[in-house]
Design a protein around this motif. Structure first.
Motif, short mmCIF file in Angstrom:
data_model
loop_
_atom_site.label_atom_id
_atom_site.label_comp_id
_atom_site.label_asym_id
_atom_site.label_seq_id
_atom_site.Cartn_x
_atom_site.Cartn_y
_atom_site.Cartn_z
N TYR A 137 9.04 2.01 -4.37
CA TYR A 137 8.44 3.36 -4.50
C TYR A 137 6.92 3.30 -4.30
O TYR A 137 6.26 2.41 -4.83
CB TYR A 137 8.68 3.93 -5.90
N PRO A 138 6.37 4.30 -3.59
CA PRO A 138 4.91 4.32 -3.42
C PRO A 138 4.21 4.91 -4.66
O PRO A 138 3.41 5.84 -4.56
CB PRO A 138 4.72 5.22 -2.20
N VAL A 139 4.56 4.38 -5.80
CA VAL A 139 3.98 4.85 -7.05
C VAL A 139 4.00 3.66 -8.00
O VAL A 139 4.85 2.78 -7.87
CB VAL A 139 4.79 6.06 -7.59
N SER A 140 3.05 3.62 -8.92
CA SER A 140 3.00 2.47 -9.81
C SER A 140 4.26 2.39 -10.68
O SER A 140 4.72 3.41 -11.22
CB SER A 140 1.77 2.58 -10.71
N LEU A 180 6.32 5.06 -14.21
CA LEU A 180 7.70 5.35 -14.59
C LEU A 180 8.05 4.71 -15.93
O LEU A 180 8.74 5.30 -16.76
CB LEU A 180 8.67 4.88 -13.50
N ILE A 240 7.73 11.65 -6.03
CA ILE A 240 7.12 10.35 -5.70
C ILE A 240 6.56 10.37 -4.28
O ILE A 240 5.46 9.88 -4.03
CB ILE A 240 8.15 9.21 -5.87
N TYR A 241 7.32 10.95 -3.37
CA TYR A 241 6.88 10.95 -1.96
C TYR A 241 6.11 12.22 -1.59
O TYR A 241 5.85 12.48 -0.41
CB TYR A 241 8.09 10.75 -1.03
N LYS A 269 0.86 -1.19 0.00
CA LYS A 269 0.00 0.00 0.00
C LYS A 269 0.89 1.24 0.00
O LYS A 269 1.95 1.26 0.63
CB LYS A 269 -0.88 0.00 1.26
N ARG A 270 0.43 2.27 -0.67
CA ARG A 270 1.26 3.49 -0.76
C ARG A 270 1.61 4.07 0.60
O ARG A 270 2.73 4.50 0.83
CB ARG A 270 0.53 4.55 -1.59
N LEU A 279 4.48 2.09 1.99
CA LEU A 279 5.76 2.31 1.32
C LEU A 279 6.35 3.69 1.60
O LEU A 279 7.56 3.88 1.59
CB LEU A 279 5.59 2.10 -0.20
N LYS A 280 5.46 4.65 1.89
CA LYS A 280 5.94 6.00 2.19
C LYS A 280 6.68 6.08 3.52
O LYS A 280 7.38 7.04 3.78
CB LYS A 280 4.74 6.96 2.25
#
Lengths: 328, 264
Positions: free
Chosen positions: B95-98, B102, A126-127, A93-94, A97-98
């Motif tokens: 990374y908290p992104v798909s 990227l 990204i963050y 989950k985002r 991961l953050k």
């Protein structure tokens, strides 16, 4: 203290295959490969609280990195329960991961051909860091790691130590709550190793961040961690404080003695009590079984004029060596 | 969106960091054009018509299909296979992104570079070799041409993605990628118009999805297909896109469970 990591009965297996060596072996393996299931992590359970500095130690292939990979969500566990900051890691989950960082000593996360600053600007987006936050964190990290002058140099032109610093900055820019460090000082010179260790401790103090570290350099573990998880063949064989580690696995204590110049130490006599690591006329280092310690000290006091006597638990490197060489 | 744009910016910077590589890459394209030109000139020395194409039409075909190939086949998605095999994929998974945000950023920058330089190269080539190019077709044909092109770009992306994702199960995807590259490009109409093939082979090739990539848009732009048939073919192309999209997302989900993050 709040538990941020909970692991219960974690199991992770890999499928691999054996290949005979040589040309004929290659031909045979082209037609037939015997599959082999390797249990990398076998029924491991532990908990880690916020702000703890935990060292994960064990020989190569023990399952340390596999466990870390499960904790950061890179690997799906075969069975068992995993919870990191209240999330199931493998769901990635985002929000989860953050809050974590995984520093991989042997893997570059930075754009190789571009200056580190360019990767940092991608991480900023990204963050979702504000420009002020980004600048503040970057300045702070660059100052702590003495990296400002390398910010605009292409990563490929940096030395190994500088690159490791750049990697660490990339992973800490967003102030993660948990730091997973896999061999963070690998290949670095002693000065740089010290700098990284000091930095990790400072980051832990400033942010009350949890640090989980694997390293083959016992100095890393010794100077950073206050708790040890020892793993061997995928099984957790020790989970406790650094101080208690030696008393659990090693029956000896380290004794350093210095006597007056007029006396002379006799190696043969000393060997009655334990293993003599080093000995000259006035100084000696011995490893003595705890049960014989009192007798040894009495004998020493009765026979020599002592200038200095230091009795301590053996260092972590010695303990680990004893544990794993005994197993072999 | 901000992440996407920054990723695009970084990819541009990466491209520009190797000047010699960049120049040689473009020179290769110019050499291709030159070879094609000489090949078709030689072929048409002794005959005026091959299949449905006279000399002018075939010149039009190879020049425009060259440009379309640059647009459709420029892709960086195959790098995913190397990332999976080397363990570098972990960097993106953390990374908290798909990951695909990227990947697509890189893909689009690659296409943009290819298109911009391809336009310049083709124009220069047309000018130097005095080749006449006329494009004349209706608004509806333009729409269906653009849809065919989009379906081709998407289809190639998802085919390539599916092949790259084989990396989750095998240590090297070089062989499948190499074979698929030859089959896809050969049967896409990138080298020659597919209708000059013998009838039986043409029917086989037409049943495969690859003709959508270059041949279909070329047929539309050259008015060699009637409008209704073009619409049907584009609709079928989007069905192929969906199938390969479903296949790649299935492989991605399954593959992640199989991922061992070796190399770390």
């Amino acid at each position: 203290m709040t538990e941020v990591i909970k692991v219960a009965n974690l199991v992770k297996t890999y499928t691999t295959y054996d290949k005979e060596s040589g040309f004929w072996g290659s031909i045979k393996s082209f037609f037939y490969r015997k599959k082999k299931i390797v249990e990398a992590v076998s029924d491991i359970s532990f908990e880690i609280s916020q702000g703890e500095l935990v060292g994960f130690i064990g020989p190569n292939g023990a399952g340390k990195t596999t466990t870390l990979k499960c904790l950061v969500g890179l690997l799906y566990p075969d069975s068992g329960q995993l919870s990191v900051l209240g999330f199931k890691p493998f769901e990635r989950k985002r929000e989860f991961l953050k809050q974590i960082a995984f520093v991989m000593g042997q893997k570059a996360q930075l754009y190789w051909d571009l200056p580190a600053f360019e990767t940092y600007s991608l991480i900023r987006d990204i963050y979702q860091l504000s420009e002020t936050e980004f600048k503040k964190n970057l300045d702070e990290l660059c100052q702590l790691l003495d990296f400002s002058e390398f910010l605009n140099r292409p990563v490929r032109t940096l030395s190994l130590g500088q690159r490791m610093k750049a990697e660490i900055i990339a992973n800490l820019l967003y102030k993660p709550k948990i730091l997973f460090l896999d061999e963070p000082t690998i290949g670095l010179d002693v000065v740089m190793q010290d700098a990284i260790r000091e930095f990790i401790l400072a980051y832990n103090k400033r942010n009350n961040a949890t640090v989980i570290l694997t390293s083959h350099y016992m100095e890393d573990i010794d100077s950073i961690c206050n708790r040890i998880l020892m793993i061997d063949n995928g099984k957790l064989i020790y989970n406790g404080s650094k101080v208690d580690l030696s008393s659990k696995f090693v029956t000896e204590k380290e004794v350093n003695v210095k006597i007056n110049l007029k006396d002379k130490l006799n190696k043969q006599l000393l060997e009655q009590f334990g293993r003599v690591v080093s000995c000259d006329q006035t100084t000696a280092k011995l490893m003595i079984n705890r049960s014989k310690l009192n007798g040894f000290i009495k004998w020493l006091v009765d026979n020599y004029s002592i200038l200095d006597l230091d009795i301590k638990e053996p260092d972590i490197k010695y303990v680990v060596k004893q544990v794993f060489s005994a197993k072999k | 969106m901000k992440t996407f744009l920054t990723a695009c910016k970084l990819t541009v910077s990466e491209y520009l960091s190797y000047r010699t590589n960049f120049i040689l890459w473009r020179l290769r394209n110019f050499l291709y054009l030159f070879l094609y030109y000489n090949f078709w000139s030689a072929v048409y020395t002794y005959q005026k018509q091959i299949g449905n194409y006279n000399k002018q039409e075939i010149f039009f075909y190879f020049i425009v299909s060259f440009f379309l190939s640059d647009l459709v086949f420029s892709s960086k998605v195959f790098k995913l296979a190397a990332y999976i095999n080397s363990g570098l994929l972990s960097k993106y998974l953390i990374y908290p992104v798909s990951v695909f945000k990227l990947v697509v950023a890189e893909e689009l920058v690659d296409k943009a570079f290819n298109v911009i330089f391809s336009i310049v190269e083709v124009m220069l080539f047309v000018y130097l070799f005095k080749i006449q190019i006329f494009i004349e077709f209706s608004f509806y044909y333009l729409i269906i041409f653009l849809l065919a092109l989009i379906s081709g770009i998407l289809l190639y992306f998802f085919i390539n993605l599916s092949i790259s994702l084989l990396g989750f199960w095998t240590n090297s995807v070089w062989a499948p990628r190499f074979i698929s590259f030859i089959v896809i490009q050969g049967f896409s109409g990138a080298f020659f118009p597919l209708d000059i093939l013998p009838d039986f082979l043409y029917r086989v090739v037409n049943a495969l999805p690859f003709s959508v990539l270059i041949y279909l848009p070329m047929q539309i732009i050259q008015n060699k297909i009637n409008f209704d048939l073009a619409v049907t073919k584009v609709a079928i192309a989007f069905v192929w896109v969906f199938l390969f999209y479903a296949l790649s997302s299935f492989m991605w989900k399954k593959g992640l469970k199989n991922y061992s993050a070796y190399g770390l």
